[in-house]
Write an enzyme that holds these catalytic residues in place. Structure first.
Site, PDB file in Angstrom:
ATOM      1  N   ASP A  27      -5.364  13.736 -24.486  1.00 12.14           N
ATOM      2  CA  ASP A  27      -5.728  12.625 -24.772  1.00 12.14           C
ATOM      3  C   ASP A  27      -4.921  11.842 -25.639  1.00 12.14           C
ATOM      4  OD1 ASP A  27      -6.268  10.043 -24.220  1.00 12.14           O
ATOM      5  OD2 ASP A  27      -8.686  10.389 -23.884  1.00 12.14           O
TER       6      ASP A  27
ATOM      7  N   TYR B 195       0.835  -0.625  -0.217  1.00 11.61           N
ATOM      8  CA  TYR B 195      -0.188   0.282   0.052  1.00 11.61           C
ATOM      9  C   TYR B 195       0.942   1.318   0.160  1.00 11.61           C
ATOM     10  CZ  TYR B 195      -5.578  -1.107   0.309  1.00 11.61           C
ATOM     11  OH  TYR B 195      -5.990  -1.260   0.393  1.00 11.61           O
TER      12      TYR B 195
ATOM     13  N   ARG C 266      -1.046  -2.784 -18.630  1.00  8.47           N
ATOM     14  CA  ARG C 266      -2.224  -1.553 -18.239  1.00  8.47           C
ATOM     15  C   ARG C 266      -2.272  -0.670 -17.108  1.00  8.47           C
ATOM     16  NH1 ARG C 266      -5.717  -4.118 -21.700  1.00  8.47           N
ATOM     17  NH2 ARG C 266      -7.174  -2.671 -21.787  1.00  8.47           N
TER      18      ARG C 266
ATOM     19  N   THR D 170      -2.985   6.536 -22.031  1.00 10.49           N
ATOM     20  CA  THR D 170      -2.225   5.186 -21.379  1.00 10.49           C
ATOM     21  C   THR D 170      -1.259   4.247 -21.321  1.00 10.49           C
ATOM     22  OG1 THR D 170      -3.724   3.923 -23.471  1.00 10.49           O
ATOM     23  CG2 THR D 170      -5.406   4.338 -21.563  1.00 10.49           C
TER      24      THR D 170
ATOM     25  N   GLU E 225      -0.113   4.433  -0.394  1.00  9.06           N
ATOM     26  CA  GLU E 225      -1.450   6.410  -0.727  1.00  9.06           C
ATOM     27  C   GLU E 225      -0.483   7.340  -0.825  1.00  9.06           C
ATOM     28  OE1 GLU E 225      -3.286   3.718   1.070  1.00  9.06           O
ATOM     29  OE2 GLU E 225      -4.880   4.200   0.512  1.00  9.06           O
TER      30      GLU E 225
ATOM     31  N   LYS F  70      -0.845   0.450 -24.843  1.00 11.15           N
ATOM     32  CA  LYS F  70      -0.782   0.878 -26.198  1.00 11.15           C
ATOM     33  C   LYS F  70       0.142   0.876 -26.885  1.00 11.15           C
ATOM     34  CE  LYS F  70      -6.001   2.675 -25.796  1.00 11.15           C
ATOM     35  NZ  LYS F  70      -6.660   3.790 -24.947  1.00 11.15           N
TER      36      LYS F  70
END
Ligand code: DSN
Length: 438
Positions: A201, A54, A237, A228, A56, A231
């Site tokens: 984008d 974790y 991903r 992203t 954060e 691609k």
């Protein structure tokens, strides 16, 4: 290379599905323009102990202890992204492209504000304002379109008029099914005229921008770019939001100024939208960005463009109708209704039967519904990763056209599928277990 022997011993049911997927990828050809095959090092980073952690917060400012190595790996990803895309800051935590866009919108806008983005049937993305997206309940999405669907030229005059009338806070350049280059200088000048920020984008073409074979919106004064990472960038991903401006302390809410965009974005991603970042994904993004800096990646990106161009020319020579009559990037959209009097969905399903994977797509101002639109989108990023060159794209087009021609003949389709498998086995998929390559 993984062998998956422990998975096989413990959970044969899941193992079976994984082997099935690896064989499907190896024995077929991936023409979905938004997909790619990652390298073995990217897969190793993804399947690593970083998934246990974790984290954060941001490097140096976390809400949990034990962050020595997560800080290092996140900083590697951030520094590489800044260097590749020539920006001041990168947030590498968005779990996906949709989340990145939502966080970007909230970093700069208030509910009720307008965004000017590309019409969905002209190539825009779901998160650029589809009525079914939650974002369309909060923000007002207004649209620009192509002026001429035969050339793909955007109607910048209409864009300027809409911008003046609607006063958007964001002018959004970007697409998921548009085969031409955008005029970023025009976008920026319209944004400046109406006091909006210029956001790109670049999910589809980030790898081509990274390699320098397509233009970089930051070179034209853009303020923010989302992408992203899976691609053309050929990573896991995931997604990133990159900004120009001064990087501040994400623990303190800054004033809403363009210069504060890096901090506004950081706070919008966490704690605004997401909780714990996926550190295994961040590590794999760092690896992919490390690959994108290498000269081999530039060669790859050049070949992606050459393959797409040859594929488009071969299709058009055979009488197939392409939206905008060609491509300047990695993708093209076939108008299946005009070409074969079939909806894109039927062509997608037919190609699936012979091991060729593609995705249906709308065509400009499509009269058919989104689940069964008139077009089919295909692209060259994945085939190029497997080492295919221009002559191979001609063979692929030959397979596609033969499938169309023989669509009513089951035994011809079966033989064609065998031919496609034999062809695909000549081009190993990177990172896939050796036993499935046989
Ligand atoms: N689903 C992606 C695509 O195929 O273009 C965009 O998010």
């Amino acid at each position: 290379m993984f062998t998956y022997s422990e998975l096989q011993a413990q959970d044969p049911d899941v193992y079976k599905t994984l082997i099935g997927e690896m064989q499907r990828e190896q024995n077929g050809i991936e023409l979905i323009a938004s997909e790619n095959y990652v390298s073995a090092p990217v897969l190793e980073a993804l399947g690593s102990a970083f998934t246990n952690k974790y984290s954060e917060g941001y490097p140096g400012r976390r809400y949990y202890g034990g962050q020595e190595f997560t800080d290092q790996v996140e900083n590697l990803a951030i520094d590489r992204a800044k260097k590749i895309f020539r920006c001041d800051h990168a947030n590498v935590q968005p779990s996906s492209g949709a989340a990145a866009n939502v966080a970007a919108y909230f970093a700069w806008m208030e509910p009720g504000d307008a965004i000017l983005g590309m019409d969905l049937t002209h190539g825009g993305h779901l998160t650029h304002g589809a009525p079914v997206s939650h974002m369309s309940k909060l923000f007002r999405f207004v649209r620009y379109k192509m002026k001429d669907i035969e050339t793909g030229e955007i109607d910048y005059d209409q864009m300027r008029e809409v911008a003046k009338a609607e006063k958007p806070k964001i002018i959004l350049a970007g697409f998921s099914a548009y085969p031409r280059e955008l005029d970023y200088a025009k976008f920026k000048s319209i944004a400046d005229d109406v006091g909006a920020i210029a956001m790109a984008d670049m999910a589809h073409i980030a790898g081509l921008i990274a390699a320098g074979v397509l233009k970089n919106p930051f070179d034209f004064g853009f303020h923010m770019m989302t992408t992203t990472t899976h691609k053309t960038l050929r990573g896991p991903r995931g997604a990133m939001i990159m900004t120009k401006g001064t990087v501040g302390n994400p623990l303190k809410a800054p004033e809403k100024t363009i210069d504060n965009l890096p901090t506004l974005v950081d706070r919008s991603v966490f704690p605004g939208l997401q909780g714990g970042p996926h550190m295994h994904q961040t590590a794999a993004i760092a690896v992919a960005l490390g690959e994108a800096i290498k000269p081999e990646f530039k060669e790859y990106a050049k070949q992606v463009l050459l393959n797409a161009k040859r594929m488009a020319e071969t299709l058009m020579k055979a009488g197939v109708k392409l939206v905008t009559n060609g491509t300047d990037n990695h993708l093209m959209v076939i108008d299946c209704v005009k070409s074969w009097d079939l909806p894109g969905k039927d062509v997608e399903q037919l190609l699936d039967r012979v091991g060729i994977t593609a995705s249906k797509s709308t065509v400009p101002d499509d009269s058919r519904p989104p689940y069964s639109p008139s077009g089919l989108r295909i692209g060259s990023p994945a085939m190029t990763t497997r080492g295919m060159k221009e002559a191979d794209t001609e063979l692929l087009v030959g397979f596609m056209l033969k499938a169309l021609e023989k669509r009513a003949d089951d035994s011809a389709l079966k033989s064609l599928h065998d031919e496609v498998i034999a062809f695909c086995r000549r081009f190993p998929v990177p990172g896939i277990a050796a036993e499935t390559q046989k």
